[in-house]
Write a protein that holds these residues in place. Structure first.
Motif, PDB file in Angstrom:
ATOM      1  N   ILE A  26       0.836  -1.206   0.000  1.00 55.87           N
ATOM      2  CA  ILE A  26       0.000   0.000   0.000  1.00 55.87           C
ATOM      3  C   ILE A  26       0.870   1.255   0.000  1.00 55.87           C
ATOM      4  N   THR A  27       1.935   1.221   0.794  1.00 58.45           N
ATOM      5  CA  THR A  27       2.856   2.367   0.839  1.00 58.45           C
ATOM      6  C   THR A  27       3.477   2.601  -0.533  1.00 58.45           C
ATOM      7  N   LYS A  28       3.909   1.532  -1.189  1.00 59.18           N
ATOM      8  CA  LYS A  28       4.484   1.667  -2.534  1.00 59.18           C
ATOM      9  C   LYS A  28       3.454   2.193  -3.523  1.00 59.18           C
ATOM     10  N   PHE A  29       2.216   1.753  -3.336  1.00 60.54           N
ATOM     11  CA  PHE A  29       1.139   2.213  -4.228  1.00 60.54           C
ATOM     12  C   PHE A  29       1.026   3.731  -4.181  1.00 60.54           C
ATOM     13  N   TYR A  30       1.017   4.284  -2.955  1.00 62.23           N
ATOM     14  CA  TYR A  30       0.876   5.731  -2.827  1.00 62.23           C
ATOM     15  C   TYR A  30       2.162   6.479  -3.189  1.00 62.23           C
ATOM     16  N   LEU A  31       3.254   5.752  -3.284  1.00 63.70           N
ATOM     17  CA  LEU A  31       4.503   6.341  -3.785  1.00 63.70           C
ATOM     18  C   LEU A  31       4.632   6.155  -5.297  1.00 63.70           C
ATOM     19  N   GLU A  32       3.536   5.670  -5.923  1.00 64.69           N
ATOM     20  CA  GLU A  32       3.463   5.470  -7.385  1.00 64.69           C
ATOM     21  C   GLU A  32       4.387   4.366  -7.889  1.00 64.69           C
ATOM     22  N   ASP A  33       4.832   3.482  -6.970  1.00 65.75           N
ATOM     23  CA  ASP A  33       5.636   2.322  -7.378  1.00 65.75           C
ATOM     24  C   ASP A  33       4.671   1.149  -7.595  1.00 65.75           C
ATOM     25  N   MET A  34       3.975   1.165  -8.753  1.00 65.69           N
ATOM     26  CA  MET A  34       2.902   0.190  -8.983  1.00 65.69           C
ATOM     27  C   MET A  34       3.437  -1.235  -9.112  1.00 65.69           C
ATOM     28  N   ARG A  35       4.548  -1.397  -9.839  1.00 65.07           N
ATOM     29  CA  ARG A  35       5.107  -2.741 -10.012  1.00 65.07           C
ATOM     30  C   ARG A  35       5.545  -3.322  -8.668  1.00 65.07           C
ATOM     31  N   GLY A  36       6.185  -2.477  -7.863  1.00 60.33           N
ATOM     32  CA  GLY A  36       6.608  -2.944  -6.543  1.00 60.33           C
ATOM     33  C   GLY A  36       5.431  -3.315  -5.671  1.00 60.33           C
ATOM     34  N   SER A  37       4.362  -2.527  -5.742  1.00 61.63           N
ATOM     35  CA  SER A  37       3.185  -2.822  -4.925  1.00 61.63           C
ATOM     36  C   SER A  37       2.529  -4.122  -5.384  1.00 61.63           C
ATOM     37  N   ILE A  38       2.460  -4.329  -6.700  1.00 66.78           N
ATOM     38  CA  ILE A  38       1.865  -5.565  -7.224  1.00 66.78           C
ATOM     39  C   ILE A  38       2.646  -6.782  -6.737  1.00 66.78           C
ATOM     40  N   ASP A  39       3.975  -6.681  -6.716  1.00 69.01           N
ATOM     41  CA  ASP A  39       4.800  -7.789  -6.226  1.00 69.01           C
ATOM     42  C   ASP A  39       4.469  -8.115  -4.774  1.00 69.01           C
ATOM     43  N   ASP A  40       4.276  -7.068  -3.952  1.00 73.68           N
ATOM     44  CA  ASP A  40       3.958  -7.294  -2.540  1.00 73.68           C
ATOM     45  C   ASP A  40       2.569  -7.912  -2.369  1.00 73.68           C
ATOM     46  N   PHE A  41       1.601  -7.402  -3.106  1.00 71.76           N
ATOM     47  CA  PHE A  41       0.242  -7.946  -2.978  1.00 71.76           C
ATOM     48  C   PHE A  41       0.198  -9.393  -3.454  1.00 71.76           C
ATOM     49  N   THR A  42       0.967  -9.694  -4.489  1.00 76.42           N
ATOM     50  CA  THR A  42       1.033 -11.076  -4.984  1.00 76.42           C
ATOM     51  C   THR A  42       1.627 -11.991  -3.912  1.00 76.42           C
ATOM     52  N   LYS A  43       2.629 -11.479  -3.184  1.00 75.67           N
ATOM     53  CA  LYS A  43       3.248 -12.271  -2.118  1.00 75.67           C
ATOM     54  C   LYS A  43       2.235 -12.549  -1.006  1.00 75.67           C
ATOM     55  N   VAL A  44       1.417 -11.553  -0.687  1.00 74.00           N
ATOM     56  CA  VAL A  44       0.373 -11.762   0.325  1.00 74.00           C
ATOM     57  C   VAL A  44      -0.541 -12.900  -0.097  1.00 74.00           C
ATOM     58  N   ILE A  45      -0.927 -12.895  -1.369  1.00 77.35           N
ATOM     59  CA  ILE A  45      -1.845 -13.915  -1.889  1.00 77.35           C
ATOM     60  C   ILE A  45      -1.198 -15.294  -1.867  1.00 77.35           C
ATOM     61  N   GLU A  46       0.107 -15.350  -2.101  1.00 79.49           N
ATOM     62  CA  GLU A  46       0.817 -16.631  -2.018  1.00 79.49           C
ATOM     63  C   GLU A  46       0.783 -17.173  -0.583  1.00 79.49           C
ATOM     64  N   ILE A  47       0.851 -16.257   0.389  1.00 75.49           N
ATOM     65  CA  ILE A  47       0.819 -16.671   1.792  1.00 75.49           C
ATOM     66  C   ILE A  47      -0.600 -17.042   2.210  1.00 75.49           C
ATOM     67  N   ASN A  48      -1.557 -16.249   1.791  1.00 75.40           N
ATOM     68  CA  ASN A  48      -2.965 -16.465   2.159  1.00 75.40           C
ATOM     69  C   ASN A  48      -3.843 -16.132   0.960  1.00 75.40           C
ATOM     70  N   SER A  49      -4.284 -17.176   0.269  1.00 81.00           N
ATOM     71  CA  SER A  49      -5.036 -16.977  -0.984  1.00 81.00           C
ATOM     72  C   SER A  49      -6.428 -16.408  -0.757  1.00 81.00           C
ATOM     73  N   TYR A  50      -6.846 -16.257   0.506  1.00 85.46           N
ATOM     74  CA  TYR A  50      -8.171 -15.708   0.802  1.00 85.46           C
ATOM     75  C   TYR A  50      -8.096 -14.264   1.308  1.00 85.46           C
ATOM     76  N   TYR A  51      -6.947 -13.635   1.165  1.00 86.20           N
ATOM     77  CA  TYR A  51      -6.756 -12.282   1.691  1.00 86.20           C
ATOM     78  C   TYR A  51      -7.318 -11.284   0.676  1.00 86.20           C
ATOM     79  N   THR A  52      -8.577 -10.883   0.884  1.00 82.50           N
ATOM     80  CA  THR A  52      -9.282 -10.076  -0.120  1.00 82.50           C
ATOM     81  C   THR A  52      -8.644  -8.704  -0.328  1.00 82.50           C
ATOM     82  N   ASP A  53      -8.123  -8.090   0.746  1.00 81.50           N
ATOM     83  CA  ASP A  53      -7.509  -6.763   0.586  1.00 81.50           C
ATOM     84  C   ASP A  53      -6.366  -6.790  -0.417  1.00 81.50           C
ATOM     85  N   ALA A  54      -5.633  -7.891  -0.439  1.00 79.92           N
ATOM     86  CA  ALA A  54      -4.506  -7.996  -1.367  1.00 79.92           C
ATOM     87  C   ALA A  54      -4.993  -8.005  -2.804  1.00 79.92           C
ATOM     88  N   TYR A  55      -6.060  -8.769  -3.079  1.00 80.71           N
ATOM     89  CA  TYR A  55      -6.626  -8.770  -4.433  1.00 80.71           C
ATOM     90  C   TYR A  55      -7.141  -7.380  -4.802  1.00 80.71           C
TER      91      TYR A  55
END
Length: 791
Positions: free
Chosen positions: A689-718
């Motif tokens: 989320i922090t990267k998102f607001y810093l306009e680092d979209m690719r970096g934020s996507i990588d982090d959200f994808t990692k969240v989903i790998e850890i917990n595939s039901y984490y809706t905020d990450a999607y």
């Protein structure tokens, strides 16, 4: 609602098929309108056996042999002829019933008023009788027009009056004067009726909605005043989700016949689907004004009013629909839901019971009834209801699964996958209900039965943390503490922030004399700061352990801390120079949101012992809650200085730095938390989320994808990943992420964002549906979008 829409489209539409014909014969081989209808069925691809032709021919020939036509037919002679035709038809053991094809009605000897009328007309044509068909709402009947007039009810095989039809169908005087009803149709219009009838058959038998639309269009082209063809075409467009086109057809039908109640009603249904609730209510109201006994219109208006928050008005409409149609299960169900939401559980259960008695397959009603019985401590009743739900859904899931295998064998791989997914979804539903039934069994001290249900739930959904938790509770009551700890641990492995699992594991650790484990878990509960639902099963355990009874539900971890506050205070009085009782009391007060007193006690603990990292950490949490961000940061710094290997310390310090707008240092702390705990999903999420607001979209996507790998039901990450993809103009991929959020946890934000992406990809209809759904979920600004872009 979908179930009743299908019922209406079938019953109302089919019964509008009518023919009329003044006796005439255009060709030597033409034997009457009924035979022509059979030929048309065969031409349209339906299987028509010789038996249908033979039976119709036999009826005609029998009537010819039994009826002598006088030179002049006065009333008595005409009545006698119609009565004889009726007697002949009855002699063939033809029953009153509704089918969709004339050939099938003949073969099975089951006809409704439409096909009985068609049979009368075929006989009349062959005997040169002045018979017509006439149309009233939802009904066709025979009309003898010569020097005398006879209105003949084909289904009753007897004469009735014009007034009978007027009164029975509540026809307005202005409708009669405008010839909207009770109108005999000419032969050309009868041809139009044939195409209307074929369209109904194509839709009903073959689900060929496109072919049906072509037939209805042809019927309307032949007879531009033919409102039923327009109405039916609109119904087909509803099936194809072409809602705006359906509204256009209903509107055109209403222009031709302003008293067409069913057109207003179904236009209202479509308006509701599009989120145009005020328009929908207006249409339902108009349908009721035309037909004051229109139960479904009252029910549907109640549903729409409920969506607008007009709960009392909705209840009034549901009551009226039940009064008009005591067999309307949906009305009882919806009325029950509103009663439930107002806390009137007994009234709600009564409504659900009525719905179930009317429709024993109404699975949702059983489920809601079980939930309420559980709330009212009627666990046996809840178990019965949940059992019925499980039994029914299991059969549905099996059916989907078998159909999926069959489709796969036929090479319909997409259809097979769709069925397998439906079977999987049903299995997830069953898992939830097993879990609820298990909780009820726990409350009845049937712990072995409860464990069996929780095990079933886990087999269906191996990632079902709540089922592991509840199986642990049952094992705990049976004093199998180590097995209970194992179950809680599995729940935590699935959801690392599952407060209840930490809480109950903490209790179990103390039972096996692992105080450090219990302390660590209680500390984790405090760190998470989430609500804990107190499980009823522990009230049973407390009685066994001779502990004072607690409330069934508490807002926070009161069982661990709230109920021990007095004990902590006694410990302080006994040992006023010891730091830890102050810390314990402060932590308990923090948990129940008494931040000021929590701070006083933790300050005293630190004054007495300034070398405990957890003391500073909890004081940092308390200051954070009091919006003292600078003070909170100092305490987290001190905690990290004393213990530099705790991921939670870095994580919470990063949240404080974020509030202080120190974004670069925020990411540094998230990095450290992740380094210490590589599966720290929240750290990845907030870093993203922090990267998102810093306009680092690719970096934020990588982090959200990692969240989903850890917990595939984490809706905020999607959800956040979808937003980031949208920012990168990957709108199709963004929609996929929003789809998953809506599947897991529907919310207005996901619908709004998916709608925007759909609109920008040219899917205006899908966008408007999404914004409408967002409005239903309480986001009123969605209607601004709808008004601006969905005209």
């Amino acid at each position: 609602m979908k179930k009743y829409l299908i019922f209406i489209l079938t019953f109302l539409v089919i019964s509008l098929f009518s023919f009329n014909l003044y006796s005439q014969s255009s060709k030597n081989d033409y034997k009457g309108i009924g035979f022509w209808a059979l030929d048309k069925e065969k031409e349209s691809g339906f299987e028509v056996s010789d038996e249908a032709y033979i039976l119709l021919d036999s009826i005609v020939n029998t009537c010819k042999s039994e009826i002598q036509i006088p030179t002049t037919c006065y009333y008595e002679e005409a009545f006698a002829i119609l009565d004889t035709i009726g007697s002949v038809i009855r002699s063939y053991n033809i029953e009153y019933d509704t089918l969709k094809l004339f050939s099938k009605a003949l073969e099975m000897r089951k006809m409704d008023c439409t096909f009985l009328t068609l049979t009368y007309l075929t006989v009349g044509e062959n005997l040169s009788l002045p018979l017509f068909s006439m149309l009233v709402p939802n009904y066709v009947f025979v009309y003898w027009k010569d020097d005398t007039e006879i209105y003949w009810d084909a289904s009753l095989h007897e004469r009735v009056s014009k007034e009978y039809y007027i009164n029975f169908y509540h026809i307005r005087e202005e409708a009669i004067s405008s010839l909207a009803y009770l109108v005999a149709l000419d032969y050309n219009k009868s041809k139009s009726e044939v195409y209307n009838y074929l369209g109904i058959a194509k839709a009903g038998f073959n689900k060929d909605y496109i072919g049906a639309i072509a037939d209805f269009t042809r019927a309307f082209d032949i007879n531009p005043k033919y409102v039923e063809a327009l109405f039916n075409r609109g119904n087909m467009k509803v099936y194809l989700n072409k809602y705006e086109d359906a509204i256009s057809d209903y509107t055109q039908a209403i222009k031709i016949n302003s008293e067409f109640a069913n057109a207003y009603f179904l236009r209202g249904i479509v308006q509701d689907k599009l989120g145009k609730y005020e328009y929908a209510i207006s249409d339902f109201t108009k349908a009721i004004e035309i037909n004051f006994s229109f139960a479904l219109a009252y029910y549907s208006r109640g549903v729409t009013k409920n969506k607008l928050g007009k709960y009392e008005e909705a209840i009034t409409d549901f009551k009226e629909s039940i009064k008009l149609n005591p067999k309307l299960a949906e009305a009882y169900y919806s009325h029950g839901i509103l009663k439930y939401e107002s806390g009137k559980y007994e009234d709600a259960i009564s409504d659900f019971t009525n719905a179930i008695e009317i429709d024993s397959n109404y699975v949702t009603t059983y489920f809601n009834s079980g939930e309420m019985k559980y709330e009212l401590d009627d666990c046996k009743g809840a178990i019965d209801d949940f059992t019925k739900v499980i039994d029914k859904i299991i059969e549905i899931a099996k059916t989907y699964n078998k159909r999926g295998y069959a489709k796969n064998e036929l090479g319909d791989y997409k259809g097979a996958i769709d069925d397998f997914k439906k079977a999987f979804d049903k299995n997830q539903e069953i898992a939830k209900i097993y879990c609820k039934r298990g909780r009820s069994k726990n409350d009845l001290s049937n712990f072995e039965g409860a464990i069996d249900d929780f095990t079933h739930a886990i087999q269906l959904n191996p990632n079902y943390a709540e089922a592991f938790l509840n199986r642990g509770l049952a094992k705990y009551i049976l004093k199998d503490y180590w097995s209970a700890i194992d179950e809680y641990t599995k729940a935590i492995d699935i959801d690392s922030e599952y407060s209840q699992a930490y809480f109950y594991r903490g209790i179990a650790w103390y039972k096996v004399e692992n105080k450090s484990g219990g302390y660590a878990d209680y500390s984790k509960v405090i760190d998470l700061g989430k609500d804990i639902e107190y499980n009823k099963v522990f009230s049973l355990n407390e009685k066994r352990e001779n502990v004072n009874s607690k409330p069934k539900k508490v807002k926070r971890d009161l069982d661990c801390y709230g109920c021990y506050i007095n004990q902590f205070k006694r410990n302080i009085r006994r040992n006023p120079d010891h730091a830890h009782p102050y810390y314990q009391l402060g932590s308990a007060l923090l948990l129940i949101d008494d931040y000021k007193n929590a701070l006083i006690n933790i300050n005293m603990a630190i004054k007495l012992d300034s070398n405990r990292a957890d003391y500073y950490y909890n004081r940092g949490l308390t200051k954070y809650k009091l919006n003292d961000n600078s003070g909170s940061l100092k305490d987290f710094n001190k905690a990290i200085k004393l213990d530099s290997n705790n991921a939670d310390y870095y994580y919470n310090r990063s949240l404080t730095k974020y509030k202080l707008k120190d974004t670069s240092e925020t990411i540094t702390d998230f990095n450290k938390a992740i380094e210490i705990s590589p599966k720290f999903a929240d750290a990845y999420l907030n870093r993203g989320i922090t990267k998102f607001y810093l306009e680092d979209m690719r970096g934020s996507i990588d982090d959200f994808t990692k969240v989903i790998e850890i917990n595939s039901y984490y809706t905020d990450a999607y959800f956040y990943r979808g937003q980031a993809k949208y920012k990168l103009n990957e709108k199709g991929n963004a929609i996929s992420d929003f789809d998953y959020v809506i599947e897991l946890e529907p919310n207005h934000s996901a619908y709004i964002n998916r709608g925007i992406a759909r609109y920008e990809l040219g899917d205006k209809e899908g966008a408007c549906r999404d914004w409408s759904k967002a409005g239903e979920l309480g986001y009123m600004d969605a209607y601004v979008q709808i008004k601006k872009y969905c005209k």
